[in-house]
Design a protein around this motif. Structure first.
Motif, PDB file in Angstrom:
ATOM      1  N   GLN A   1       0.822  -1.208   0.000  1.00 25.48           N
ATOM      2  CA  GLN A   1       0.000   0.000   0.000  1.00 25.48           C
ATOM      3  C   GLN A   1       0.856   1.257   0.000  1.00 25.48           C
ATOM      4  N   MET A   2       1.288   1.641  -1.174  1.00 26.74           N
ATOM      5  CA  MET A   2       1.960   2.914  -1.296  1.00 26.74           C
ATOM      6  C   MET A   2       0.903   3.953  -1.616  1.00 26.74           C
ATOM      7  N   VAL A   3       0.871   5.034  -0.833  1.00 28.39           N
ATOM      8  CA  VAL A   3      -0.116   6.074  -1.109  1.00 28.39           C
ATOM      9  C   VAL A   3       0.140   6.670  -2.493  1.00 28.39           C
ATOM     10  N   TYR A   4      -0.912   7.091  -3.110  1.00 27.60           N
ATOM     11  CA  TYR A   4      -0.910   7.619  -4.476  1.00 27.60           C
ATOM     12  C   TYR A   4      -0.505   6.580  -5.521  1.00 27.60           C
ATOM     13  N   GLU A   5      -0.581   5.305  -5.126  1.00 33.47           N
ATOM     14  CA  GLU A   5      -0.446   4.231  -6.113  1.00 33.47           C
ATOM     15  C   GLU A   5      -1.545   3.197  -5.878  1.00 33.47           C
ATOM     16  N   PRO A   6      -2.808   3.617  -5.913  1.00 37.57           N
ATOM     17  CA  PRO A   6      -3.886   2.667  -5.646  1.00 37.57           C
ATOM     18  C   PRO A   6      -4.010   1.662  -6.788  1.00 37.57           C
ATOM     19  N   PRO A   7      -4.514   0.468  -6.510  1.00 38.21           N
ATOM     20  CA  PRO A   7      -4.686  -0.508  -7.584  1.00 38.21           C
ATOM     21  C   PRO A   7      -5.727  -0.046  -8.598  1.00 38.21           C
ATOM     22  N   ASN A   8      -6.676   0.735  -8.164  1.00 35.07           N
ATOM     23  CA  ASN A   8      -7.674   1.274  -9.079  1.00 35.07           C
ATOM     24  C   ASN A   8      -8.458   2.352  -8.359  1.00 35.07           C
ATOM     25  N   VAL A   9      -9.439   2.915  -9.055  1.00 40.97           N
ATOM     26  CA  VAL A   9     -10.156   4.060  -8.513  1.00 40.97           C
ATOM     27  C   VAL A   9     -10.984   3.688  -7.277  1.00 40.97           C
ATOM     28  N   GLY A  10     -11.212   2.407  -7.074  1.00 41.10           N
ATOM     29  CA  GLY A  10     -11.920   1.974  -5.878  1.00 41.10           C
ATOM     30  C   GLY A  10     -11.028   1.957  -4.639  1.00 41.10           C
ATOM     31  N   GLY A  11      -9.758   2.248  -4.834  1.00 43.37           N
ATOM     32  CA  GLY A  11      -8.840   2.247  -3.694  1.00 43.37           C
ATOM     33  C   GLY A  11      -8.376   0.841  -3.353  1.00 43.37           C
ATOM     34  N   TRP A  12      -7.818   0.705  -2.185  1.00 46.15           N
ATOM     35  CA  TRP A  12      -7.254  -0.581  -1.769  1.00 46.15           C
ATOM     36  C   TRP A  12      -8.335  -1.460  -1.166  1.00 46.15           C
ATOM     37  N   PRO A  13      -8.135  -2.755  -1.217  1.00 46.43           N
ATOM     38  CA  PRO A  13      -9.125  -3.634  -0.587  1.00 46.43           C
ATOM     39  C   PRO A  13      -9.167  -3.413   0.919  1.00 46.43           C
ATOM     40  N   GLU A  14     -10.311  -3.673   1.478  1.00 43.70           N
ATOM     41  CA  GLU A  14     -10.501  -3.490   2.917  1.00 43.70           C
ATOM     42  C   GLU A  14     -10.526  -4.850   3.605  1.00 43.70           C
ATOM     43  N   GLY A  15     -10.339  -4.841   4.888  1.00 46.23           N
ATOM     44  CA  GLY A  15     -10.653  -6.004   5.704  1.00 46.23           C
ATOM     45  C   GLY A  15      -9.618  -7.107   5.674  1.00 46.23           C
ATOM     46  N   ASP A  16     -10.108  -8.350   5.715  1.00 46.71           N
ATOM     47  CA  ASP A  16      -9.230  -9.501   5.935  1.00 46.71           C
ATOM     48  C   ASP A  16      -8.191  -9.694   4.844  1.00 46.71           C
ATOM     49  N   ARG A  17      -8.376  -9.044   3.711  1.00 48.66           N
ATOM     50  CA  ARG A  17      -7.380  -9.106   2.656  1.00 48.66           C
ATOM     51  C   ARG A  17      -5.981  -8.791   3.195  1.00 48.66           C
ATOM     52  N   TRP A  18      -5.924  -7.906   4.204  1.00 52.29           N
ATOM     53  CA  TRP A  18      -4.632  -7.512   4.749  1.00 52.29           C
ATOM     54  C   TRP A  18      -4.057  -8.573   5.685  1.00 52.29           C
ATOM     55  N   LEU A  19      -4.818  -9.630   5.910  1.00 53.68           N
ATOM     56  CA  LEU A  19      -4.301 -10.729   6.739  1.00 53.68           C
ATOM     57  C   LEU A  19      -3.924 -11.930   5.885  1.00 53.68           C
ATOM     58  N   SER A  20      -3.807 -11.727   4.576  1.00 57.43           N
ATOM     59  CA  SER A  20      -3.507 -12.846   3.684  1.00 57.43           C
ATOM     60  C   SER A  20      -2.096 -13.371   3.948  1.00 57.43           C
ATOM     61  N   PRO A  21      -1.826 -14.598   3.525  1.00 59.16           N
ATOM     62  CA  PRO A  21      -0.471 -15.135   3.672  1.00 59.16           C
ATOM     63  C   PRO A  21       0.578 -14.219   3.042  1.00 59.16           C
ATOM     64  N   ASP A  22       0.246 -13.688   1.886  1.00 61.20           N
ATOM     65  CA  ASP A  22       1.166 -12.796   1.202  1.00 61.20           C
ATOM     66  C   ASP A  22       1.522 -11.617   2.099  1.00 61.20           C
ATOM     67  N   SER A  23       0.481 -11.016   2.634  1.00 61.33           N
ATOM     68  CA  SER A  23       0.661  -9.854   3.478  1.00 61.33           C
ATOM     69  C   SER A  23       1.501 -10.189   4.718  1.00 61.33           C
ATOM     70  N   MET A  24       1.209 -11.309   5.345  1.00 57.31           N
ATOM     71  CA  MET A  24       1.950 -11.687   6.557  1.00 57.31           C
ATOM     72  C   MET A  24       3.410 -11.995   6.255  1.00 57.31           C
ATOM     73  N   LEU A  25       3.650 -12.646   5.111  1.00 59.87           N
ATOM     74  CA  LEU A  25       5.036 -12.945   4.751  1.00 59.87           C
ATOM     75  C   LEU A  25       5.817 -11.666   4.498  1.00 59.87           C
ATOM     76  N   ARG A  26       5.150 -10.713   3.851  1.00 57.98           N
ATOM     77  CA  ARG A  26       5.827  -9.446   3.589  1.00 57.98           C
ATOM     78  C   ARG A  26       6.153  -8.741   4.901  1.00 57.98           C
ATOM     79  N   ARG A  27       5.216  -8.807   5.834  1.00 63.08           N
ATOM     80  CA  ARG A  27       5.450  -8.120   7.102  1.00 63.08           C
ATOM     81  C   ARG A  27       6.560  -8.806   7.910  1.00 63.08           C
ATOM     82  N   SER A  28       6.515 -10.133   7.971  1.00 61.57           N
ATOM     83  CA  SER A  28       7.576 -10.789   8.747  1.00 61.57           C
ATOM     84  C   SER A  28       8.912 -10.634   8.024  1.00 61.57           C
ATOM     85  N   GLY A  29       8.848 -10.626   6.689  1.00 62.63           N
ATOM     86  CA  GLY A  29      10.070 -10.389   5.912  1.00 62.63           C
ATOM     87  C   GLY A  29      10.665  -9.027   6.231  1.00 62.63           C
ATOM     88  N   MET A  30       9.798  -8.024   6.355  1.00 60.95           N
ATOM     89  CA  MET A  30      10.275  -6.683   6.692  1.00 60.95           C
ATOM     90  C   MET A  30      10.922  -6.687   8.077  1.00 60.95           C
TER      91      MET A  30
END
Lengths: 482, 408
Positions: free
Chosen positions: B310-339
């Protein structure tokens, strides 16, 4: 090496040996020996059945199991009737380890599965592996029209000699670097290209990404996102990108994982003291639905990490897939490991760069084809060894083909190209050849199968997803499955 | 397993701070300890706005670095959070706005109105060069109206799906036609000869509609207050309002003239806001800001936000970023633990010396699972493997990876 080094694979009925090649790609000792007794018996029976049906035995590449010596017609939608399969004659010495008449030698050519032709697993078990050949792959150097004078006329320096190609029929043949893959069940789809396209990488890539023939997709979901959303069963990972970020999965609701390096999972697979501590802290639940979801995610990741531990090690080093397949090999090794981990993966996106051969085409393209051959062949072997061969279809994409006439040492942007399919497909030529003698006004091959029809075929035929639901142009699929 | 409340007063202060500021500084938590809710909320709402101006630079990179610095400075953290929220609800993409100086212009526009009035904000968006460019307004002329702008304004930014007809979209597209975005002059304007001049019929009324009157009409519609009000509600409470509760909130906010502060006050004082400590996932950018807050990372490291999806001013589309549990996806968690595992704690204040208590305080974790605490404690048993400096580093990683830190 020739394709016969991979003669003894089995399409997935029982566990099998790892690929019998050493680190340098050469067969390891014993690899060319007769198969084990069990395999021997089964395969002999199959072979003899095949011989009985065909009444004649020769040797050759896979597609020759269909249609004998008849040149393959290039009409789309052809399905193979396995009851009339016959074994074709030797195709002019391409796969010559065979001494006619010796059953053992024949086995070494046809050490293949039950019904001779690999047929697809039930639709809900199938996995689509897309390999994006980035930069615009030259279809004419991939599947060579070796009987077309116009091809040699327009490419005095950049053509592939007739005697080098691996013939598919009397008109076209595979790039000689695709020797390993020529021994597998392969289909070539000719004439696939842009619809009302232009010659911009960016725009054409975007159209493939979004499955749109028109472009202008800022507010849409990627094509693969729409596909995985239709088949989402709530599994930990439905869509996998081993190529890093890809717009093809943009806006998927189904769970998708983008991973560029299996080492990212190492923290989860570590068996020493850090693992229990980290796991304990991450999978604890503080109550409430969100925390539960989160704990579930971490649990999935830890299970995944655990089940992958062996594979992470195995594909780290000098395995053939990495050795022969380069960067694509590494991506496909990850894909194989993750597919085998049973996470519910149904769609994989991999990417191989370097196809924008404006100059130095010959050497560059040859190397690329060699890597593609090494990577995909080893990938299919891993998949087959895991008993999953009937579940996995590998399909190439590329934003466009290249100009038919050469510039000095290279080829400029073109239009239609030829795509490759590996897995339970109708072997041979699919699609609709775009003749070298009938070009568009820029001197490019005309599109005969819009790229959206090709995508429709992969979605609908292979994954059972209605093409109209995932592609606005609602194109008619072509039949591709065995 | 049990949830532990380490310090009830600080736990409440941490909840308010975490949800209302982009940067939930420990010092802000300390300020709020022992302060009653009404006073604390008034303090947030009445804080003076930060009127520093973003550079309207032709490289949006420097504009965005400036914003991340402002967020880090935390002069008015609620203003920054509301700027972030309005941007996610009404997004533009920095590479699709023509002149990237428009990013700075839009950012200044939002920051100055973030706590003002929604109608005023929406009017400003409807004349904002970045948004007009992003939504193809320029290609909409009287002759060939493009429906993109009209449709998105209605579907996403005001009344929402189900409250307009396709005919309304067509008519609004005519009324909104004629925009020009001038990159060199850095302005957007209506070019009369491209604009539709006749009357159109919008929401049953036939007259000379234009962009401001269309936006006004949409903001008069009760569905707008319900739609936008409930999205703001979700952002702060993690709860989706539906049915009567949603309609009631809309009607009430309509009665408040769409002023933003009363809406926030109502939300911050609602029982739902205080009920549970962790109610929705931190989005990628929120997680980035939370880590930045704890570790005081250089704000120019915002490429990390991009890695987190989620880089601001780089939304995936005009609807903005997905909300909710999408941010708890495996991808998201791996990126966070990787960071977490990519950060060198030697560079972090107290990175190699902090105790478990200090780390949890810095992370604002006053309510958490006892398993996390015991896992952090267990690191001390492994000095042999990782040396004296190992346990604190691993403790930081655990604290910022644990479930509670992933949540708002």
């Amino acid at each position: 090496m020739t394709g016969s080094d991979y003669q003894d694979f089995d399409y997935g009925e029982q566990p099998h040996q790892p690929p019998s090649v050493g680190p340098d790609g050469a067969p390891v000792d014993g690899a060319g020996d007769a198969p084990s007794t069990t395999d021997d018996v089964i395969t002999r029976r199959r072979l003899l059945q095949g011989m009985g049906a065909a009444g004649a035995v020769g040797a050759g590449a896979w597609w020759q199991l269909r249609g004998g010596n008849q040149p393959q017609s290039a009409v789309a939608s052809k399905r193979v009737d396995t009851s009339v399969l016959e074994v074709g004659a030797n195709n002019g010495g391409q796969t010559e380890t065979l001494a006619a008449g010796s059953v053992d030698d024949l086995l070494s050519q046809f050490g293949v599965a039950d019904n001779v032709l690999l047929t697809p697993a039930p639709v809900d078990q199938r996995v689509l592996v897309l390999i994006e050949l980035e930069g615009g792959n030259d279809g004419l150097s991939t599947v060579v029209p070796y009987s077309a004078g116009a091809y040699y006329d327009r490419r005095p320096n950049l053509s592939i000699a007739p005697e080098s190609v691996i013939p598919i029929d009397s008109e076209v043949g595979l790039n000689p670097q695709l020797a390993r893959l020529s021994q597998r069940q392969v289909a070539v789809v000719e004439g696939v290209g842009p619809v009302n396209g232009n010659l911009s990488h960016f725009e054409m890539v975007e159209r493939w990404d979004y499955g749109s023939t028109e472009g202008g997709n800022a507010s849409r979901a990627g094509f693969l996102a729409r596909v995985v959303d239709r088949i989402d069963s709530g599994s930990p990972v439905t869509g996998l990108s081993v190529a890093g970020h890809t717009p093809r999965f943009t806006n998927a609701s189904a769970s998708t994982l983008s991973i560029e390096n299996l080492n990212a999972l190492k923290v989860l697979t570590n068996n020493d003291w850090i693992y229990p501590i980290y796991r304990q802290s991450l999978t604890s639940v503080s109550g409430g639905p969100v925390a539960n979801t989160l704990a579930g995610t971490w649990n999935q990741l830890f299970s995944m990490g655990r089940s992958l531990a062996g594979d992470i090690e195995r594909y780290d080093g000098d395995s053939p897939i990495v050795k022969n397949g380069g960067g694509l090999g590494r991506q496909l090794a990850m894909a194989a490991a993750l597919i085998k981990a049973d996470l519910g993966i149904r769609v994989v996106h991999a990417r191989m760069g370097g196809f924008d051969t404006h100059d130095g085409h010959n050497g560059r393209h040859e190397r690329l084809m060699g890597q593609l051959d090494g990577a995909v062949d080893a990938f299919l072997q891993i998949i087959a060894d895991a008993g999953l061969a009937d579940r996995v279809l590998v399909a190439t994409t590329s934003e466009f083909g290249r100009r038919v006439s050469e510039n000095s040492s290279g080829l400029d942007h073109g239009a239609a190209s030829t795509m490759l399919l590996f897995g339970p497909v109708v072997p041979g030529r699919l699609g609709d050849p775009s003749p070298v003698s009938n070009l568009d006004n820029r001197g490019n091959l005309k599109t005969t199968i819009g790229f959206d029809r090709y995508l429709a075929s992969l979605a609908q035929e292979w994954l059972g997803v209605d093409a109209g639901a995932v592609l606005d142009s609602a194109p008619a699929p072509i039949s591709i499955l065995a | 397993m049990a949830q532990v409340e380490r310090d009830p007063e600080r736990a409440a202060a941490a909840l308010l701070t975490r949800r209302t500021l982009m940067r939930p500084l420990p010092s802000k938590i300390e300020e709020l300890v022992g302060v009653d809710r009404e006073t604390a909320v008034s303090g947030l709402l009445d804080a003076p706005l930060d009127d520093a101006q973003a550079p309207e630079a032709e490289k949006s990179e420097s504009t965005l670095t400036w914003w991340l610095n402002r967020i880090s400075e935390n002069v008015n953290g609620l203003q920054e959070r509301m700027t972030f929220l309005w941007h996610t609800l009404i997004p533009s993409h920095r590479y699709a706005v023509g002149n990237q100086a428009f990013v700075g212009m839009q950012l200044n526009m939002i920051r100055s109105r973030a706590l003002g009035n929604f109608r005023d904000l929406m009017q400003a968006f409807a004349a904002d060069p970045a948004m007009l460019k992003y939504l193809d307004a320029e290609s909409s002329t009287a002759k060939n109206p493009n429906e993109n702008l009209a449709r998105e304004i209605m579907e996403l930014f005001t009344v929402g799906l189900g409250h307009y007809s396709e005919e309304d979209v067509r008519q609004a597209a005519l009324a909104l036609s004629g925009w020009r975005v001038d990159g060199d002059g850095r302005r957007a304007y209506i070019e009369p000869k491209r604009a539709y001049e006749g009357e159109t019929t919008f929401f049953g009324e036939t007259k000379q509609w234009d962009t401001p009157s269309i936006v006004d009409r949409l903001c008069d519609h009760p569905a707008t207050a319900a739609h936008i009000g409930s999205r703001v509600w979700y952002h702060f409470t993690g709860q989706y309002l539906a049915g009567e509760a949603r309609a009631e909130l809309g009607a009430w906010w309509q009665g408040q003239n769409l002023d933003i502060k009363p809406l926030l006050q109502r939300i911050f004082l609602d029982q739902q806001f205080w009920e549970n400590h962790y109610v929705r996932p931190r989005t990628g950018f929120e997680y980035y800001c939370a880590v930045q807050n704890v570790l005081n990372l250089d704000p120019s490291q915002h490429w990390r936000a991009k890695e987190l999806g989620q880089m601001v001013y780089e939304p995936p589309n005009v609807g903005g970023w997905p909300e909710g549990d999408r941010w708890l996806s495996p991808d998201s968690m791996l990126r966070r633990s990787g960071m977490m595992f990519s950060i060198d704690f030697k560079d972090v204040p107290n990175g190699l010396t902090a105790t478990t208590e200090e780390i949890l305080d810095a992370c604002g974790l006053y309510v958490l699972n006892d398993q996390v605490i015991s896992a952090m404690a267990a690191t001390a048993d492994h000095v042999d493997e990782i040396g004296e400096e190992g346990p604190p580093q691993l403790k930081w990683r655990i604290a910022m990876s644990c479930p509670e830190f992933q949540l708002q």
